[in-house]
Scaffold this active site. Structure first.
Site, PDB file in Angstrom:
ATOM      1  N   HIS A   6      59.807  53.978   6.159  1.00 10.30           N
ATOM      2  CA  HIS A   6      59.396  53.932   7.519  1.00 10.30           C
ATOM      3  C   HIS A   6      59.160  51.517   7.632  1.00 10.30           C
ATOM      4  O   HIS A   6      58.495  51.378   8.493  1.00 10.30           O
ATOM      5  CB  HIS A   6      57.750  54.564   6.943  1.00 10.30           C
ATOM      6  CG  HIS A   6      56.656  53.299   6.921  1.00 10.30           C
ATOM      7  ND1 HIS A   6      56.592  53.695   5.076  1.00 10.30           N
ATOM      8  CD2 HIS A   6      56.053  52.426   6.244  1.00 10.30           C
ATOM      9  CE1 HIS A   6      55.106  52.607   4.576  1.00 10.30           C
ATOM     10  NE2 HIS A   6      55.267  52.445   5.659  1.00 10.30           N
ATOM     11  N   ASP A  53      60.327  59.442   2.848  1.00  7.16           N
ATOM     12  CA  ASP A  53      59.772  57.851   2.805  1.00  7.16           C
ATOM     13  C   ASP A  53      60.916  57.146   2.175  1.00  7.16           C
ATOM     14  O   ASP A  53      59.960  56.336   0.831  1.00  7.16           O
ATOM     15  CB  ASP A  53      58.724  57.925   3.473  1.00  7.16           C
ATOM     16  CG  ASP A  53      57.809  56.631   3.756  1.00  7.16           C
ATOM     17  OD1 ASP A  53      58.975  55.712   4.390  1.00  7.16           O
ATOM     18  OD2 ASP A  53      57.131  55.735   3.619  1.00  7.16           O
ATOM     19  N   SER A 150      53.826  48.787   1.290  1.00 10.66           N
ATOM     20  CA  SER A 150      54.841  50.074   1.425  1.00 10.66           C
ATOM     21  C   SER A 150      56.072  49.347   0.866  1.00 10.66           C
ATOM     22  O   SER A 150      56.006  48.178   0.804  1.00 10.66           O
ATOM     23  CB  SER A 150      54.622  50.025   2.774  1.00 10.66           C
ATOM     24  OG  SER A 150      53.330  50.889   3.217  1.00 10.66           O
ATOM     25  N   GLY A 151      56.738  49.922   0.394  1.00  9.64           N
ATOM     26  CA  GLY A 151      57.789  50.481  -0.252  1.00  9.64           C
ATOM     27  C   GLY A 151      58.235  49.963  -1.217  1.00  9.64           C
ATOM     28  O   GLY A 151      59.288  49.645  -2.218  1.00  9.64           O
TER      29      GLY A 151
HETATM   30  C1  4AZ Z   1      49.956  50.992   4.371  1.00 13.55           C
HETATM   31  O1  4AZ Z   1      49.589  50.858   5.609  1.00 13.55           O
HETATM   32  C2  4AZ Z   1      49.420  51.436   3.474  1.00 13.55           C
HETATM   33  N1  4AZ Z   1      46.057  53.676  -0.214  1.00 13.55           N
HETATM   34  C3  4AZ Z   1      50.041  51.604   2.148  1.00 13.55           C
HETATM   35  C4  4AZ Z   1      49.265  52.595   0.945  1.00 13.55           C
HETATM   36  C5  4AZ Z   1      48.303  53.057   1.189  1.00 13.55           C
HETATM   37  C6  4AZ Z   1      47.472  52.712   2.139  1.00 13.55           C
HETATM   38  C7  4AZ Z   1      48.027  51.805   3.921  1.00 13.55           C
HETATM   39  C8  4AZ Z   1      47.203  53.816   0.187  1.00 13.55           C
HETATM   40  O2  4AZ Z   1      51.092  50.663   3.661  1.00 13.55           O
END
Ligand code: 4AZ
Length: 247
Positions: A6, A53, A150-151
């Site tokens: 993503h 993902d 993320s990632g």
């Molecule tokens: C995000 O938006 C995200 N608490 C990544 C991890 C978590 C929440 C949001 C986990 O990238």
């Protein structure tokens, strides 16, 4: 480089990305790797919270390893990251809900423990059933990942080696006691990773683990062949019929 699919919702074009290695603060240093190829598990990034993902980023040229740039081990497909296991997540994402990381943008680390599938499935129940899929792994506080993490990697120390158990994927809010962080479960993708990177560390064909098996099959067969050769020669030489026919 292992990351989340993503992350490429903006673009899947290799030339839109730079990979900065060995950095502890977010600085756009002039030293970076360019990207040769982005390999998505699913052809295109799915909506937030969907399965698959995960993505691989192949760099344009090999990386020089140093004390600051080191590979992490891939777990075996059968590895078990059991509930309660202590792991670490790192990133430059938000430090809390609505709280972006402040300058000087130091890399953050948070200790988390693996949550059992049942508890996590219940935490993310929806009218259409649980949002937690078999290729997801949950972990909860003290720490948590958050927006922009993320990632990033979820790593656990197993028998002295750091293994990557997860890729930061999603979650409801950040650090909420009843809402674990959700990660792409790396063990679910190990075979896919080895398919795309046959030389990747971990299990597989690396270090010729099948060589002893071949040797174990080869040496006894060679021994049997020699013994039968000797016995046949003995028979041939001592057999009266042969002795007669040759006279
Ligand atoms: C995000 O938006 C995200 N608490 C990544 C991890 C978590 C929440 C949001 C986990 O990238």
């Amino acid at each position: 480089v292992l990351t989340a699919a993503h992350c490429f919702s903006g673009s899947v074009n290799s030339s839109d990305y730079q990979v900065h290695l060995g950095e502890l603060t977010v600085t756009l240093s002039p030293h970076f790797s360019t990207v040769k190829r982005i390999i998505m598990y699913t052809g295109s990034p799915g909506p937030p919270g969907s399965s698959g993902d995960i993505a691989l980023v192949q760099l344009s040229s090999p990386v020089a390893l140093s004390s600051q740039v080191q590979p992490v081990c891939l777990p075996e497909a059968s590895a078990d990251f059991y509930p309660g296991m202590q792991c670490w997540v790192t990133g430059w994402g938000y430090t809390g809900e609505g709280e972006p990381l402040k300058p000087p943008y130091n890399l953050q680390e948070a200790k988390v423990s693996v949550v059992d599938v049942k508890t996590c499935s219940q935490a993310y129940n929806s009218p259409n059933g649980s949002l937690i899929q078999p290729d997801m792994l949950c972990a909860r506080g003290p720490g948590d990942a958050c927006q922009d993490d993320s990632g990033g990697p979820l790593v656990c120390q197993v028998a002295g080696t750091w293994q990557q158990a997860g890729v930061v994927s999603w979650g409801e809010g950040c650090g909420r006691p009843d809402r674990p962080g959700v990660y792409a479960r790396v063990t679910a993708y190990v075979n896919w990773i080895h398919h795309h990177i046959p030389e990747a560390g971990g299990s597989g064909m690396q270090g010729l683990p099948w060589a002893p098996l071949l040797a174990a099959l080869f040496w006894p067969s060679l021994f049997l062949l020699l013994v039968s050769g000797v016995l046949m020669a003995k028979y041939w030489l001592s057999s009266p019929s042969h002795a007669a026919s040759e006279l």
